[in-house]
Write a protein that holds these residues in place. Structure first.
Motif, mmCIF file in Angstrom:
data_model
loop_
_atom_site.group_PDB
_atom_site.id
_atom_site.type_symbol
_atom_site.label_atom_id
_atom_site.label_comp_id
_atom_site.label_asym_id
_atom_site.label_seq_id
_atom_site.Cartn_x
_atom_site.Cartn_y
_atom_site.Cartn_z
ATOM 1 N N GLY A 32 0.815 -1.206 0.000
ATOM 2 C CA GLY A 32 0.000 0.000 0.000
ATOM 3 C C GLY A 32 0.851 1.260 0.000
ATOM 4 N N HIS A 33 1.933 1.259 0.784
ATOM 5 C CA HIS A 33 2.733 2.473 0.913
ATOM 6 C C HIS A 33 3.500 2.781 -0.372
ATOM 7 C CE1 HIS A 33 2.684 2.685 5.584
ATOM 8 N NE2 HIS A 33 1.554 2.243 5.092
ATOM 9 N N GLU A 54 8.576 -4.899 -7.167
ATOM 10 C CA GLU A 54 7.982 -5.776 -6.153
ATOM 11 C C GLU A 54 8.522 -7.189 -6.317
ATOM 12 O OE1 GLU A 54 5.956 -5.814 -3.398
ATOM 13 O OE2 GLU A 54 6.345 -7.966 -3.536
ATOM 14 N N LYS A 55 9.038 -7.751 -5.234
ATOM 15 C CA LYS A 55 9.647 -9.084 -5.364
ATOM 16 C C LYS A 55 8.596 -10.172 -5.562
ATOM 17 C CE LYS A 55 10.083 -10.452 -0.541
ATOM 18 N NZ LYS A 55 10.889 -11.077 0.463
ATOM 19 N N ASN A 62 2.027 -7.357 3.490
ATOM 20 C CA ASN A 62 1.122 -6.978 4.586
ATOM 21 C C ASN A 62 -0.162 -6.342 4.075
ATOM 22 O OD1 ASN A 62 2.860 -7.805 6.678
ATOM 23 N ND2 ASN A 62 4.071 -5.953 6.382
ATOM 24 N N MET A 63 -0.066 -5.726 2.901
ATOM 25 C CA MET A 63 -1.261 -5.081 2.362
ATOM 26 C C MET A 63 -2.386 -6.105 2.168
ATOM 27 S SD MET A 63 -2.390 -2.176 1.596
ATOM 28 C CE MET A 63 -3.549 -1.267 0.589
ATOM 29 N N THR A 67 -5.764 -6.380 8.820
ATOM 30 C CA THR A 67 -7.168 -6.459 9.223
ATOM 31 C C THR A 67 -7.899 -5.137 8.987
ATOM 32 O OG1 THR A 67 -6.330 -6.088 11.448
ATOM 33 C CG2 THR A 67 -6.916 -8.329 10.882
ATOM 34 N N ILE A 69 -8.002 -1.994 9.851
ATOM 35 C CA ILE A 69 -8.554 -0.997 10.772
ATOM 36 C C ILE A 69 -7.965 0.385 10.468
ATOM 37 C CG2 ILE A 69 -8.748 -0.272 13.193
ATOM 38 C CD1 ILE A 69 -8.721 -3.243 13.917
ATOM 39 N N VAL A 198 14.654 -6.582 -5.295
ATOM 40 C CA VAL A 198 15.846 -5.735 -5.160
ATOM 41 C C VAL A 198 16.813 -6.467 -4.238
ATOM 42 C CG1 VAL A 198 16.718 -3.546 -4.267
ATOM 43 C CG2 VAL A 198 14.637 -3.598 -5.655
ATOM 44 N N THR A 356 2.475 -2.690 13.526
ATOM 45 C CA THR A 356 1.208 -3.389 13.317
ATOM 46 C C THR A 356 0.118 -2.463 12.776
ATOM 47 O OG1 THR A 356 0.517 -2.885 15.562
ATOM 48 C CG2 THR A 356 1.744 -4.928 15.238
ATOM 49 N N GLY A 357 0.468 -1.188 12.510
ATOM 50 C CA GLY A 357 -0.619 -0.243 12.223
ATOM 51 C C GLY A 357 -0.466 0.637 11.017
ATOM 52 N N GLY A 358 0.193 0.165 9.968
ATOM 53 C CA GLY A 358 0.455 1.057 8.829
ATOM 54 C C GLY A 358 -0.616 1.095 7.762
ATOM 55 N N PHE A 359 -1.592 0.176 7.815
ATOM 56 C CA PHE A 359 -2.621 0.227 6.762
ATOM 57 C C PHE A 359 -3.378 1.544 6.846
ATOM 58 C CE2 PHE A 359 -7.082 -0.425 5.454
ATOM 59 C CZ PHE A 359 -6.866 -0.653 4.110
ATOM 60 N N LYS A 360 -3.788 1.900 8.066
ATOM 61 C CA LYS A 360 -4.576 3.117 8.262
ATOM 62 C C LYS A 360 -3.854 4.358 7.749
ATOM 63 C CE LYS A 360 -4.612 2.524 12.715
ATOM 64 N NZ LYS A 360 -3.686 1.360 12.778
ATOM 65 N N HIS A 406 -2.938 -4.053 15.184
ATOM 66 C CA HIS A 406 -4.138 -3.493 14.539
ATOM 67 C C HIS A 406 -3.822 -2.944 13.167
ATOM 68 C CE1 HIS A 406 -1.672 -0.531 15.956
ATOM 69 N NE2 HIS A 406 -2.464 0.465 15.900
#
Ligand code: FAD
Length: 406
Positions: A32-33, A54-55, A62-63, A67, A69, A198, A356-360, A406
């Motif tokens: 995502g990032h 992207e490998k 993780n994307m 979960t 949130i 890479v 644990t919280g980078g999606f948001k 999260h």
């Protein structure tokens, strides 16, 4: 990559061009990032000579495993500012990207089970309100009004003493988010290259001038690392030591159920968090495994505790069945806050440590990282999150707001 795309799948997922000999910007990692960074490089800065390498497959890290949130109720002003910027961006993304990312503002409830939890929660609600973030403190009965299947009996082992509630928080559909960002980046000329690991960096003295990959050497004016879980290993190959450790983090889903769980409930203390996906699965997250690791799987005992916690909080779940479990690799910093900034190596930029919280944070991470790469200077929102804080001591300790996965 050779199969024909099913008609409903966007064709950029299958096209997978050969990397060109050189690019202005190479982003490592199409999670995502990385995708958000490419999108905002093109949209906000007009930089389109960009490759995202992207490998594995697009957004398969993780994307694909989180979960989903989304919330912004962190304690410190610096965190509140960047996560709230993300939340505001989320609100506009479906229209901006013309893609239904199923952003559902159903609220997030963080439970308190001890006096210390209550003090931390009440303090955080106050801090959030001062930062203009919607935040409420709910007693046990009010919490049960928000989530009627929640067990608020004073006779349970860790009774619910109350909780913080952010009504604007919620969930979104992660693959839709990735595809929406990728589609727009692709339309603006970004190359999305899958199956391209890479493996090292090309350097001229103290300057990075490109990357070595499993598909050959690629020259680059600037290189941005967005390789969650692998950041420290990769950066080390360029001569940068990051204060980041990698840990497995797990989650699971139940089989499909009728709607029973209308919000998102998180509990640091008994250590589980739960929402119900749009399709009907109960989505449950666990804590991180304590050991360092790079396998996308975790230990069984972590899931066992997570299930015990879930059944205590939601006795009705005792009748549910687990459909599947999985793990990702998250990179964790000493203060549970991310790193976005320049490095001691010229032309090398890092975005990591979201734990644990980078999606948001996806849109804000992309926004600020793109700014940092485009201008060579951090955006005001990520000035506090550069590597300098580990030498100045200006840490942003978010363990209270980020302790549960999260
Ligand atoms: C089980 C679980 C639950 C989570 N729940 C939440 C949640 O509810 N809310 C929340 O905010 N966050 C959550 N997270 C955290 C969140 O998923 C991550 O912080 C975030 O996804 C990290 O950014 P990313 O999307 O770019 O990472 P990723 O999707 O992991 O992207 C990094 C990419 O880099 C690639 N890569 C690595 N090394 C190389 C290399 N050498 N060359 C090329 N490519 C490389 C990887 O293959 C990967 O695709 C959760 C994570 C997990 C594992």
């Amino acid at each position: 990559m050779t199969a024909q795309p099913p008609p409903e799948h966007p064709d950029f997922l299958w096209r997978n061009p050969e990397p060109r000999a050189s690019y202005d910007v190479v982003i490592v990692g199409a999670g995502g990032h990385g995708l958000a960074t490419a999108y905002y490089l093109a949209k906000n800065h007009g930089i389109t000579d960009v490759a995202v390498l992207e490998k594995g497959w697009l957004a398969g890290g993780n994307m694909a495993r989180n979960t989903t949130i989304i919330r912004s109720n962190y304690l410190w002003d610096e965190s509140a500012a960047i996560y709230e910027h993300a939340l505001k961006l989320w609100e506009g993304l479906p229209a901006e990207l013309d893609y239904d990312i199923l952003f559902s503002r159903r609220g997030v409830l963080n439970l308190a089970h001890t006096l210390q939890d209550v003090r931390e929660g009440v303090r955080r609600v106050g801090a959030n309100r001062l930062s203009g973030i919607d935040a409420q403190w709910l007693g046990p009965e009010e919490a049960a009004e928000v989530c009627p299947i929640l067990n608020v009996s004073p006779r349970s082992r860790y009774p619910v003493l109350g909780g913080t509630f952010q009504p604007r928080a919620g969930i979104a559909k992660h693959d839709h988010v990735a595809w929406a960002l990728a589609r727009r980046a692709d339309e603006m000329g970004v190359d999305l290259i899958q199956g391209c690991e890479v493996t090292g960096f090309l350097k001229d003295g103290d300057r990075v001038v490109g990357v070595r990959t499993s598909r050959g050497r690629v020259l680059a004016g600037r290189v941005g690392l967005a390789a969650a879980g692998h950041s420290s290993v990769l950066a080390e190959r360029a001569g940068v030591r990051l204060p980041v450790q990698s840990h497995p983090l797990q989650a699971l889903v139940s089989e499909l159920h009728e709607p029973v769980h209308p919000t998102v409930v998180m509990s640091n203390h008994v250590h589980v968090y739960v929402s119900q996906a749009h399709k009907g699965e109960l989505v449950m997250g666990a804590g991180v495994d304590a050991y360092n690791g790079y396998g996308q799987r975790g230990s069984f005992h972590v899931i066992e505790r997570q299930m015990a916690a879930a059944v205590e909080l939601f006795p009705v779940f005792a009748r549910a069945h687990v459909l599947r479990t999985w793990g990702g690799i998250v990179d964790v910093t000493p203060d549970a806050s991310p790193i976005i900034g320049t490095t001691a190596v010229e032309n090398l930029y890092v975005n990591c440590g979201w734990g644990t919280g980078g999606f948001k944070a996806t849109p804000a991470a992309g926004w600020t990282f793109a700014h940092t790469i485009a201008t060579g200077e951090p955006h005001p929102l990520n000035v506090p999150f550069t590597l300098e804080r580990f030498t100045t001591g200006a840490l942003i300790d978010e363990h209270g707001a980020a302790a549960v996965a999260h």
